[in-house]
Design a protein around this motif. Structure first.
Motif, PDB file in Angstrom:
ATOM      1  N   MET A 322       0.820  -1.206   0.000  1.00 54.46           N
ATOM      2  CA  MET A 322       0.000   0.000   0.000  1.00 54.46           C
ATOM      3  C   MET A 322       0.862   1.268   0.000  1.00 54.46           C
ATOM      4  SD  MET A 322      -3.280  -0.018  -0.221  1.00 54.46           S
ATOM      5  CE  MET A 322      -4.076  -1.478  -0.904  1.00 54.46           C
ATOM      6  N   PRO A 323       0.446   2.284  -0.756  1.00 53.24           N
ATOM      7  CA  PRO A 323       1.200   3.544  -0.790  1.00 53.24           C
ATOM      8  C   PRO A 323       1.217   4.231   0.568  1.00 53.24           C
ATOM      9  CG  PRO A 323      -0.389   3.419  -2.599  1.00 53.24           C
ATOM     10  CD  PRO A 323      -0.701   2.292  -1.674  1.00 53.24           C
ATOM     11  N   ALA A 324       2.211   5.068   0.762  1.00 51.73           N
ATOM     12  CA  ALA A 324       2.305   5.862   1.988  1.00 51.73           C
ATOM     13  C   ALA A 324       1.034   6.685   2.169  1.00 51.73           C
ATOM     14  CB  ALA A 324       3.531   6.767   1.928  1.00 51.73           C
ATOM     15  N   GLY A 325       0.622   6.820   3.414  1.00 49.72           N
ATOM     16  CA  GLY A 325      -0.592   7.572   3.713  1.00 49.72           C
ATOM     17  C   GLY A 325      -1.831   6.720   3.810  1.00 49.72           C
ATOM     18  N   PRO A 342      -5.145   7.689   1.342  1.00 54.90           N
ATOM     19  CA  PRO A 342      -4.444   8.959   1.514  1.00 54.90           C
ATOM     20  C   PRO A 342      -5.369  10.159   1.263  1.00 54.90           C
ATOM     21  CG  PRO A 342      -3.118   7.423   0.230  1.00 54.90           C
ATOM     22  CD  PRO A 342      -4.473   6.799   0.383  1.00 54.90           C
ATOM     23  N   GLU A 343      -5.006  11.247   1.836  1.00 57.57           N
ATOM     24  CA  GLU A 343      -5.805  12.472   1.720  1.00 57.57           C
ATOM     25  C   GLU A 343      -6.076  12.794   0.244  1.00 57.57           C
ATOM     26  OE1 GLU A 343      -8.068  15.364   3.130  1.00 57.57           O
ATOM     27  OE2 GLU A 343      -6.772  14.254   4.517  1.00 57.57           O
ATOM     28  N   GLY A 344      -7.339  13.105  -0.035  1.00 57.41           N
ATOM     29  CA  GLY A 344      -7.724  13.516  -1.380  1.00 57.41           C
ATOM     30  C   GLY A 344      -8.177  12.396  -2.288  1.00 57.41           C
ATOM     31  N   ILE A 345      -8.102  11.137  -1.850  1.00 53.56           N
ATOM     32  CA  ILE A 345      -8.523  10.008  -2.678  1.00 53.56           C
ATOM     33  C   ILE A 345      -9.924   9.584  -2.247  1.00 53.56           C
ATOM     34  CG2 ILE A 345      -7.989   7.681  -3.471  1.00 53.56           C
ATOM     35  CD1 ILE A 345      -5.971   9.830  -4.280  1.00 53.56           C
ATOM     36  N   ASP A 346     -10.805   9.498  -3.208  1.00 58.79           N
ATOM     37  CA  ASP A 346     -12.208   9.161  -2.967  1.00 58.79           C
ATOM     38  C   ASP A 346     -12.445   7.724  -3.436  1.00 58.79           C
ATOM     39  OD1 ASP A 346     -15.057   8.825  -3.327  1.00 58.79           O
ATOM     40  OD2 ASP A 346     -15.281  11.002  -3.322  1.00 58.79           O
ATOM     41  N   SER A 347     -12.788   6.836  -2.504  1.00 62.52           N
ATOM     42  CA  SER A 347     -12.931   5.421  -2.854  1.00 62.52           C
ATOM     43  C   SER A 347     -14.105   5.172  -3.797  1.00 62.52           C
ATOM     44  CB  SER A 347     -13.094   4.574  -1.590  1.00 62.52           C
ATOM     45  OG  SER A 347     -14.296   4.879  -0.908  1.00 62.52           O
ATOM     46  N   LYS A 348     -15.130   6.006  -3.727  1.00 61.36           N
ATOM     47  CA  LYS A 348     -16.273   5.835  -4.622  1.00 61.36           C
ATOM     48  C   LYS A 348     -15.916   6.274  -6.037  1.00 61.36           C
ATOM     49  CE  LYS A 348     -20.703   5.139  -5.529  1.00 61.36           C
ATOM     50  NZ  LYS A 348     -21.291   3.785  -5.530  1.00 61.36           N
ATOM     51  N   VAL A 349     -15.243   7.387  -6.151  1.00 62.31           N
ATOM     52  CA  VAL A 349     -14.828   7.884  -7.462  1.00 62.31           C
ATOM     53  C   VAL A 349     -13.793   6.954  -8.086  1.00 62.31           C
ATOM     54  CG1 VAL A 349     -13.655   9.792  -8.642  1.00 62.31           C
ATOM     55  CG2 VAL A 349     -15.385  10.276  -6.902  1.00 62.31           C
ATOM     56  N   GLU A 401      -2.073   4.111  -6.378  1.00 63.32           N
ATOM     57  CA  GLU A 401      -0.896   4.862  -6.827  1.00 63.32           C
ATOM     58  C   GLU A 401      -1.220   5.712  -8.052  1.00 63.32           C
ATOM     59  OE1 GLU A 401       1.892   1.760  -7.379  1.00 63.32           O
ATOM     60  OE2 GLU A 401       2.475   1.656  -5.252  1.00 63.32           O
ATOM     61  N   ASP A 402      -1.993   5.161  -8.979  1.00 61.29           N
ATOM     62  CA  ASP A 402      -2.406   5.942 -10.152  1.00 61.29           C
ATOM     63  C   ASP A 402      -3.239   7.151  -9.732  1.00 61.29           C
ATOM     64  OD1 ASP A 402      -1.102   4.177 -11.798  1.00 61.29           O
ATOM     65  OD2 ASP A 402      -2.917   3.092 -12.421  1.00 61.29           O
ATOM     66  N   GLU A 403      -4.141   6.940  -8.752  1.00 60.45           N
ATOM     67  CA  GLU A 403      -4.956   8.056  -8.276  1.00 60.45           C
ATOM     68  C   GLU A 403      -4.081   9.141  -7.650  1.00 60.45           C
ATOM     69  OE1 GLU A 403      -8.676   8.395  -8.180  1.00 60.45           O
ATOM     70  OE2 GLU A 403      -8.147   7.111  -9.874  1.00 60.45           O
ATOM     71  N   LEU A 404      -3.090   8.733  -6.905  1.00 64.05           N
ATOM     72  CA  LEU A 404      -2.188   9.712  -6.289  1.00 64.05           C
ATOM     73  C   LEU A 404      -1.411  10.491  -7.353  1.00 64.05           C
ATOM     74  CD1 LEU A 404      -0.853   7.560  -3.317  1.00 64.05           C
ATOM     75  CD2 LEU A 404      -2.286   9.611  -3.142  1.00 64.05           C
ATOM     76  N   GLU A 405      -0.984   9.810  -8.400  1.00 59.51           N
ATOM     77  CA  GLU A 405      -0.276  10.497  -9.484  1.00 59.51           C
ATOM     78  C   GLU A 405      -1.186  11.490 -10.193  1.00 59.51           C
ATOM     79  OE1 GLU A 405       1.501   7.707 -12.115  1.00 59.51           O
ATOM     80  OE2 GLU A 405       2.753   6.773 -10.571  1.00 59.51           O
ATOM     81  N   LEU A 406      -2.424  11.080 -10.446  1.00 57.20           N
ATOM     82  CA  LEU A 406      -3.378  11.989 -11.080  1.00 57.20           C
ATOM     83  C   LEU A 406      -3.629  13.218 -10.213  1.00 57.20           C
ATOM     84  CD1 LEU A 406      -5.959   9.400 -12.432  1.00 57.20           C
ATOM     85  CD2 LEU A 406      -4.617  10.983 -13.835  1.00 57.20           C
ATOM     86  N   ARG A 407      -3.764  12.984  -8.920  1.00 59.98           N
ATOM     87  CA  ARG A 407      -3.999  14.101  -8.012  1.00 59.98           C
ATOM     88  C   ARG A 407      -2.785  15.026  -7.973  1.00 59.98           C
ATOM     89  NH1 ARG A 407      -6.724  16.249  -3.837  1.00 59.98           N
ATOM     90  NH2 ARG A 407      -5.585  16.918  -1.989  1.00 59.98           N
TER      91      ARG A 407
END
Length: 432
Positions: A322-325, A342-349, A401-407
């Motif tokens: 799992m990624p940090a956070g 991690p902050e800013g990641i929405d599990s539904k989205v 990880e992809d979501e974190l990169e997009l964010r």
């Protein structure tokens, strides 16, 4: 054209139907059941660990010797032999009582529905842990109750948080009808109410004259210690206990029960008779035969080891990938791990991307009545073998990880991350 205009019966529906929605788990079912998808979503017991040949012989003998009664109606309270055995099962957690105060139900879901119908009027307040079991939230929504969540921590429900919630409602002139709690190996959070908190929680409820509905399908499935005393052991008058054979025997039989004070029991029986006339006699007698002829306590030990192995696989994979956070609970039993992203990641989205990556989970928002849980998700380890759990977590970690990169790209002023509605999409045959 609106959704209502497609339904010619809209004007005829009862008001209570307007709050009915498809649960997050049901919405996932069609996609999550595809073989190419690693499902960490539904909380299914591992029935393959049962002695299926011995159970087949037991059921065959049941029909041969008791078929005339097993295929017949029974009383609305349920078979007396089964109720006596249920008392033996509850005694494993210190609950002592009479079969007269047990009502057999079609799974503990019907038990919860009956309790709701006995106690809830539209607009009543129900206290429930946050997060809470999605099936309970569905029952409360159908009863038109207002759910107020009380937060959990690593030791389960806090007496201080419960006291604060009750006091806050009292200041508004409102009083809860009851507290709904899953004290052992919580669904979905995986945490367990500590031994010290149990009598304290009951004391708070008694002081404010509030009932507790104790939902306990997982209590015998601890990995590292003997079962803790049920909340019901601390009060004969303020705790209604719900139990089930779905997790300790077979979910498909749909056999559960309510253990309630006599006055409540009578109303539960009347309502159950109005709903189903009686619980199915064949499944009741199957459970009786199982409890009498199969070493069920030894079988529970088998289940514990099966689930412990899968829990360990889940925690090892989360820790490695799992990624940090990202954080998660460490369940001491049961089926579930609760993950905070991690902050800013929405599990539904994020869910459509996860399905495209061939891994399924349940978004956290489905376990709250008030829209919380956007950063959270429930993972279930009970059914997949360890290698599939590892693969599912690997796929899920890649999606996060992809979501974190997009964010990060979006926050740095680069190309905006594509918007997603959060709707579950069928990934189609191209991902197989």
């Amino acid at each position: 054209m609106t959704g209502d205009s497609l339904d010619p019966y809209t004007a005829l529906y009862a008001q209570r139907t307007h709050g009915l929605t498809v649960s997050e788990i049901r919405a996932l079912f069609a996609v999550a059941s595809r073989p190419e998808v690693v499902s960490l979503a539904g909380g299914s017991p591992n029935v393959a660990a049962l002695p299926l040949d011995a159970i087949a012989d037991t059921v065959r003998d049941l029909i041969a010797t008791e078929g005339a009664s097993a295929l017949q109606y029974c009383g609305g309270q349920g078979d007396v032999r089964l109720r006596e055995h249920i008392c033996d099962v509850m005694a494993e957690e210190g609950v002592l009582g009479s079969a007269e105060d047990v009502v057999v139900t079609v799974g503990s879901q019907q038990a919860l529905d009956l309790v709701a119908r006995v106690f809830i009027d539209p607009g009543d307040i129900i206290l429930a842990e946050g997060p809470s079991y999605v099936g309970a939230l569905g029952v409360f929504a159908a009863a038109e109750a207002d759910v107020v969540h009380v937060p959990l921590d690593a030791d389960g429900l806090s007496p201080d948080a419960l006291e604060e919630a009750i006091t806050s409602l009292a200041a508004q002139g409102r009083k809860p009808k009851f507290l709904y709690t899953v004290p052992n190996f919580h669904n979905p959070a995986g945490v367990t109410m500590s031994a010290a908190r149990r009598p304290a929680i009951v004391a708070v409820a008694e002081r404010h004259n509030i009932l507790i509905v104790e939902d306990n399908p997982y209590g015998l499935l601890g990995f590292d210690q003997e079962p803790q005393p049920a909340l019901r052991t601390y009060s004969d008058t303020h705790v209604i206990y719900l139990g089930s054979f779905s997790k300790t025997f077979a979910a498909g039989l749909r056999v559960g029960w309510v253990f309630a004070p006599p006055a409540v029991r009578e109303k539960l029986v009347l309502l159950s008779e109005a709903e189903v006339l009686c619980p199915p006699m064949l499944t009741q007698k199957t459970v009786v035969r199982y409890l009498e002829q199969i070493a069920w306590r030894d079988q529970i030990k088998v289940f514990r080891e099966v689930y412990r192995e899968r829990r360990d696989a889940m925690l090892d994979a989360l820790g490695a990938m799992m990624p940090a956070g990202t954080t998660w609970t460490h369940p001491a039993g049961g089926f579930f791990v609760w993950v905070t992203l991690p902050e800013g990641i929405d599990s539904k989205v994020m869910q459509p991307r996860a399905i495209h990556a061939r891994v399924a989970y349940v978004p956290g928002v489905g376990f709250y009545a008030d829209g919380q849980g956007r950063r959270e998700m429930r993972l279930c380890y009970s059914l997949p073998p360890p290698d599939r759990i590892h693969e599912g977590v690997r796929r899920l970690a890649g999606v996060i990880e992809d979501e974190l990169e997009l964010r990060a790209t979006f926050l740095s002023g680069g190309q905006r991350a594509p918007a997603h509605s959060g709707r579950i999409v069928d990934p189609g045959p191209g991902i197989g």
